[in-house]
Write a protein that holds these residues in place. Structure first.
Motif, short mmCIF file in Angstrom:
data_model
loop_
_atom_site.label_atom_id
_atom_site.label_comp_id
_atom_site.label_asym_id
_atom_site.label_seq_id
_atom_site.Cartn_x
_atom_site.Cartn_y
_atom_site.Cartn_z
N ALA A 1 48.68 -9.31 75.28
CA ALA A 1 49.96 -8.64 75.02
C ALA A 1 50.90 -9.55 74.23
O ALA A 1 50.88 -10.78 74.38
N VAL A 2 51.74 -8.91 73.39
CA VAL A 2 52.64 -9.65 72.50
C VAL A 2 54.06 -9.12 72.63
O VAL A 2 54.26 -7.90 72.73
N VAL B 1 62.24 -9.34 76.59
CA VAL B 1 61.85 -10.24 77.69
C VAL B 1 60.32 -10.30 77.80
O VAL B 1 59.65 -9.28 77.75
N ALA B 2 59.80 -11.52 77.95
CA ALA B 2 58.36 -11.71 78.19
C ALA B 2 58.22 -12.32 79.58
O ALA B 2 58.50 -13.49 79.78
N GLY C 1 64.60 -0.84 76.84
CA GLY C 1 63.96 -2.09 77.27
C GLY C 1 63.24 -1.96 78.59
O GLY C 1 62.59 -0.96 78.88
N LEU C 2 63.38 -3.00 79.42
CA LEU C 2 62.80 -2.97 80.77
C LEU C 2 63.79 -2.40 81.76
O LEU C 2 63.43 -1.75 82.74
N LEU C 3 65.07 -2.64 81.47
CA LEU C 3 66.11 -2.37 82.46
C LEU C 3 66.40 -0.89 82.69
O LEU C 3 66.78 -0.49 83.78
N LEU D 1 51.48 -4.06 72.50
CA LEU D 1 52.69 -4.48 71.79
C LEU D 1 53.95 -4.17 72.63
O LEU D 1 54.22 -3.03 72.97
N ASN D 2 54.68 -5.22 72.95
CA ASN D 2 55.88 -5.14 73.80
C ASN D 2 55.66 -4.19 74.97
O ASN D 2 56.43 -3.24 75.18
N PRO D 3 54.62 -4.46 75.76
CA PRO D 3 54.26 -3.50 76.81
C PRO D 3 55.34 -3.37 77.88
O PRO D 3 56.08 -4.32 78.16
N GLY D 4 55.42 -2.18 78.43
CA GLY D 4 56.37 -1.95 79.53
C GLY D 4 57.78 -1.63 79.07
O GLY D 4 58.65 -1.33 79.88
#
Ligand code: MLT
Ligand code: ZN
Length: 457
Positions: free
Chosen positions: A65-66, A80-81, A419-421, A451-454
């Motif tokens: 994942a990237v 965020v990673a 994003g994630l939030l 690619l930018n998972p999640g």
């Protein structure tokens, strides 16, 4: 078995291409949100689209994942990673090409800093009219990936209006050159728009041809003091009718002004406190009759007009410094919402009434780009409340807030992205059918979901 991607990256690009120092892993794996702990595997610093392409291809082949990372000023965790991803930093891709005065365009790489683009365009009497407090660190790639908004949207619109061409790399390494410098190009799907505002989940923006605008004329900056929310909207109605150009219409509550004055050690421009303030920036000459009328009709309680660029900057600091000052003051629960402008006043009145009735101890800090229907609602943890209790209450407050947003056909994210939030909130603004299509599109561009998972969904 997970291949040793670190070794493979080293073999392909050499040791200077990446970093694994604890400081870099921490720094490049985060954005301005503090909710998820960064935990990337490695940080890579490509210097060209070709290197990005080779890196993505390698990661794709090995199922790694990237996460693309720009200026890391995002407020939704889009960069965020936190799960051992390979981070691509664009720090070594900051080139800005010559301004094309005839076309009014500028080519740059994704890592070019917003402010540097402004400076490059300025010497030609032009600007890239995307502007916000983080212009000194945000990057063009990040602005495009998030379709950034900011303080001049009322005049210029969002980032997507100011991007002509894009170079995008897909997860399999394929390079797409989209639209070049064409203003007009009606040849089917405009693929650019699929990559603008989708937070890097479909492809990685590496270069862009930006559309420029003439530099705005000299401006006046006013800060008006108002006795209630209704006056904020009444004042806006007058601004909609003026015969001069308005660059910004920004609002802040008294609570926000106090926090920013304290944090930045600034003096209030007013001798008394007022419930709301509105900052108006407008091109000269501003109609004196409009100004006089605001006082004659009792619409505004008080006003200051900047007498110099320095004073204008100070007034702007009182608005643009709010996010940073709130973050430095306490634990915040942030929202960035949009409502149809005609219903915004009613929405704020209804929602704040509910909040006061249910949780009188929680103070909403309200500010934002009111002229665009974009409100920043921040809830600050009271000193006497512990963190788990604050989080629990925020979850309940959110249910009510989002029910109101849905009722008024608003958006759970106006400009900060998902994003994630805010993933769990997407359903308040987008239908299940829309979300299903977004997910199907992901399988077209990135079938392995690397690619930018999640992010987003
Ligand atoms: C702003 O308009 O100041 C921001 O988008 C930042 C924030 O909400 O903190
Ligand atoms: Zn904002």
């Amino acid at each position: 078995m997970t291949p040793d991607i670190i070794k493979l990256i080293d073999q392909e690009f050499g040791p200077a291409f990446s970093s694994r120092t604890p400081e870099d892993l921490k720094e490049y794996g985060k954005d301005w949100t503090k909710v998820h702990d960064p935990d990337p595997l490695i940080i890579c610093f490509p210097q060209s689209t070709d290197e990005v392409s080779r890196l993505l291809k390698l990661c794709n082949q090995h199922g790694i994942a990237v996460v693309p990372s720009g200026g890391r000023t995002g407020l939704s965790g889009g960069a965020v990673a936190a799960k051992k991803e390979v981070v691509i930093s664009f720090e070594k891709m900051r080139k800005i090409g010559a301004v094309d005065e005839l076309a009014q365009t500028l080519w740059c790489e994704a890592g070019a800093v917003t402010e540097a683009v402004h400076l490059a365009a300025k010497t030609h009497g032009l600007t890239w009219p995307i502007n916000f407090a983080s212009s000194g660190s945000s990057t063009v790639g990040g602005n495009i990936a998030t379709n950034a908004g900011g303080v001049k949207v009322i005049r210029y619109g969002l980032t997507r209006n100011w991007v002509l061409g894009l170079t995008v790399v897909l997860m399999n390494g394929e390079i797409l050159k989209l639209n070049g410098s064409l203003e007009k190009n009606n040849t089917g799907v405009d693929f650019r728009q699929i990559f603008i505002g989708t937070e890097g989940v479909y492809g990685v923006v590496t270069e862009a041809i930006l559309k420029l605008a003439p530099l705005p004329k000299e401006s006046e900056v006013f800060l008006f003091a108002l006795k209630d929310l209704a006056k904020v909207f009444e004042l806006f109605k007058t601004v909609r009718r003026v015969n001069f150009t308005v660059n910004a219409y920004e609002c802040l509550s008294d609570e926000c002004l106090h926090v920013v004055l304290k944090h930045r050690k600034l003096a209030s421009p007013f001798s008394d406190s007022h419930p709301y303030y509105v900052l108006v920036e407008a091109e000269k000459p501003v109609d004196e009759n409009w100004l006089q009328g605001l006082f004659d009709s009792g619409l505004v309680e008080d006003a200051v007009q900047a007498q110099s660029p320095k004073e204008a900057q100070n007034l702007w600091a009182m608005r643009e410094g709010i996010g940073e000052s709130l973050a430095a003051t306490g634990l915040m629960h942030k929202h960035d919402i949009a409502l149809p402008i005609a219903r915004l006043q009613e929405f704020i009145e209804n929602w704040t009434r509910d909040l006061k009735t249910q949780y009188s101890g929680i103070m909403p800090y309200i500010f934002g780009h009111i002229g665009d229907g974009n409100l920043h609602v921040n809830l600050m943890k009271p000193a006497s409340m512990d963190v788990p209790e604050f989080r629990r209450i925020c979850t309940q407050v959110d249910q009510n807030l989002f029910a109101w947003i849905q009722k008024y056909e608003g958006s759970v994210s106006a400009e900060h992205g998902i994003g994630l939030l805010k993933k769990h909130l997407l359903c308040y603004t987008r239908t299940p059918e829309e979300i299903a299509i977004m997910m199907k599109m992901k399988t077209v561009f990135d079938p392995k979901g690397l690619l930018n998972p999640g992010k987003i969904f």
